[in-house]
Design a protein around this motif. Structure first.
Motif, PDB file in Angstrom:
ATOM      1  N   SER A 216       3.995   9.610  -4.133  1.00  0.00           N
ATOM      2  CA  SER A 216       4.649   9.409  -5.425  1.00  0.00           C
ATOM      3  C   SER A 216       4.244  10.527  -6.381  1.00  0.00           C
ATOM      4  N   ARG A 217       4.973  10.620  -7.477  1.00  0.00           N
ATOM      5  CA  ARG A 217       4.790  11.711  -8.426  1.00  0.00           C
ATOM      6  C   ARG A 217       3.411  11.628  -9.087  1.00  0.00           C
ATOM      7  N   ASN A 254       8.633   5.808 -10.183  1.00  0.00           N
ATOM      8  CA  ASN A 254       7.500   4.948 -10.490  1.00  0.00           C
ATOM      9  C   ASN A 254       7.606   3.656  -9.691  1.00  0.00           C
ATOM     10  N   LYS A 255       6.608   2.789  -9.860  1.00  0.00           N
ATOM     11  CA  LYS A 255       6.565   1.535  -9.109  1.00  0.00           C
ATOM     12  C   LYS A 255       7.684   0.597  -9.535  1.00  0.00           C
ATOM     13  N   THR A 356       3.638   5.654  -1.444  1.00  0.00           N
ATOM     14  CA  THR A 356       4.243   6.713  -0.633  1.00  0.00           C
ATOM     15  C   THR A 356       5.523   6.180  -0.017  1.00  0.00           C
ATOM     16  N   CYS A 357       6.421   7.107   0.351  1.00  0.00           N
ATOM     17  CA  CYS A 357       7.735   6.718   0.890  1.00  0.00           C
ATOM     18  C   CYS A 357       8.083   7.538   2.122  1.00  0.00           C
TER      19      CYS A 357
END
Length: 406
Positions: A216-217, A254-255, A356-357
């Motif tokens: 994630s950023r 974001n989440k 993470t993705c």
């Protein structure tokens, strides 16, 4: 015994020859005098025998026959001759090659020998030319003035950096099937490379993940702040939740956006459809339903339902057990190391709001058959691995040994 006397001269022999039946056998052989060096040519250089002999023949008066030189030795003898290099004419090619000056063809040692050496040179040239042609054919040369047309790479100039996802998807489609055939017979040494990367890591903490996992950023900067103040009573590993996202959506910033995509079915836990035990112990439902009062990285909850085959992506000190290198290719490469961490007493803590993705929603039908083959081979290796873990830690929290006995 009295000293022996020579029967012809009547003189006494030396002590080291008195009891020898053949005193003359100890006499040193006569050393032949050194051979005279050939005369030097102009410039102080010694002329080779072949060049001197040709010059002598050129100086003969007209009509006189050269002296016979006898039968020449075979090519193999010329090659083994200690002075075989001197028998070759300097700066001159064999006489039968086109484009080179002709040499006399009398039936002499030099002429026949040179012709035989020329044949050997020609055979070597043919072999060198064949190897050179093979290398050139492997490179697929293109004639000058002709431009190879590759519709895949020619579109690079038309692609825009504003849409990198479509550009990468187009480039991936250009892969040939032949480039992935090695996976069937040559499993990739993942655990060996993971251990090698850890040994060369310059920080105290390491992030164990896959190459196609996207953080994630701002995750790295937020983790640095968290790890500086994190307090762990024992052995801790910080789990980072991992999701699969649909290829049609943008990466969640974001989440909150990630949870919105999950509620719409455009995102789901990693390997949820392919192999649910992979990340199930992370408890994604609890992570999604827990509100974050602050945006700084913090511990959301602790993994309390650890089960075998759990393989989260985590951040931990570089003192965690290494990956067992007997597992190569696909299957049991990461979960075997996580299982040893659990037996050794590590506690798994889930972090929030970072994540993470992985691009794409995976299904079983998209899994290649070579993965299942490698997974079956590594499953056989796990029986010996769990026995070694039991002997090393004298613990069996998941009753793996009792299952084996039954």
């Amino acid at each position: 015994m009295p000293p022996m006397e020579h029967k012809h001269s009547g003189c006494r022999l030396p002590l080291h020859l008195q009891h020898h039946p053949h005193p003359q056998a100890h006499v040193q052989p006569r050393v032949p005098p050194p051979r005279a060096r050939p005369p030097a040519a102009e410039g102080g250089q010694v002329r080779p025998p072949a060049a001197r002999l040709l010059q002598e023949r050129a100086d003969l008066p007209a009509g006189s026959a050269p002296r016979p030189l006898g039968r020449p030795p075979p090519v193999q003898a010329l090659r083994q001759h200690p002075r075989r290099r001197a028998l070759r004419l300097p700066q001159r090619r064999p006489p039968h090659l086109p484009g080179h000056p002709e040499l006399p063809r009398e039936d002499g040692l030099v002429d026949r020998g040179e012709r035989q050496l020329g044949r050997a040179h020609l055979a070597g040239d043919v072999r060198r030319q064949r190897r050179r042609a093979q290398r050139a054919a492997a490179l697929h040369p293109v004639p000058a003035g002709v431009q190879r047309q590759n519709p895949g790479t020619n579109r690079l100039a038309e692609m825009s950096c504003a849409n990198p996802i479509s550009a990468l998807q187009h480039l991936v489609k250009q892969y040939l099937t032949s480039t992935t055939k090695w996976r069937k017979k040559l499993p990739y040494p993942q655990n060996h490379l993971r251990n090698l990367a850890r040994k060369n890591c310059q920080s105290k903490f390491v992030f164990l993940t896959d190459v196609d996992i996207i953080p994630s950023r701002g995750m790295a900067e937020k983790l640095d702040v968290f790890l500086e103040t994190a307090k762990c009573a024992g052995l801790c590993a910080y789990v980072i939740p991992t999701y699969e996202i649909d290829e049609r959506v943008r990466f969640p910033p974001n989440k909150t956006e990630l949870v919105r995509l999950a509620n719409k079915g455009l995102a789901r836990p990693f390997h949820h459809k392919v192999f649910i035990y992979n990340q199930f112990a992370t408890n994604f439902t609890k992570w999604q339903n827990t509100a974050d009062p602050v945006q700084e990285v913090h511990v959301s909850h602790t993994v309390t339902n650890f089960e075998f085959l759990y393989e989260p992506f985590y951040v931990a000190p570089d003192t965690v057990p290494p990956h067992d290198e007997r597992f190569v290719g696909y299957g049991y490469t990461r979960n075997s190391q996580v299982y040893e961490m659990f037996v050794a007493g590590y506690e798994f803590l889930v972090l929030s709001p970072i994540f993470t993705c992985h691009w794409g929603l995976q299904v079983k039908k998209t899994r290649p058959p070579w993965r299942e083959h490698q997974n079956n081979l590594n499953r056989k290796q796990f029986d010996g691995f769990k026995r070694e873990i039991f002997a090393k830690y004298d613990k069996d929290p998941l009753n793996m040994m009792s299952k084996r006995k039954n």
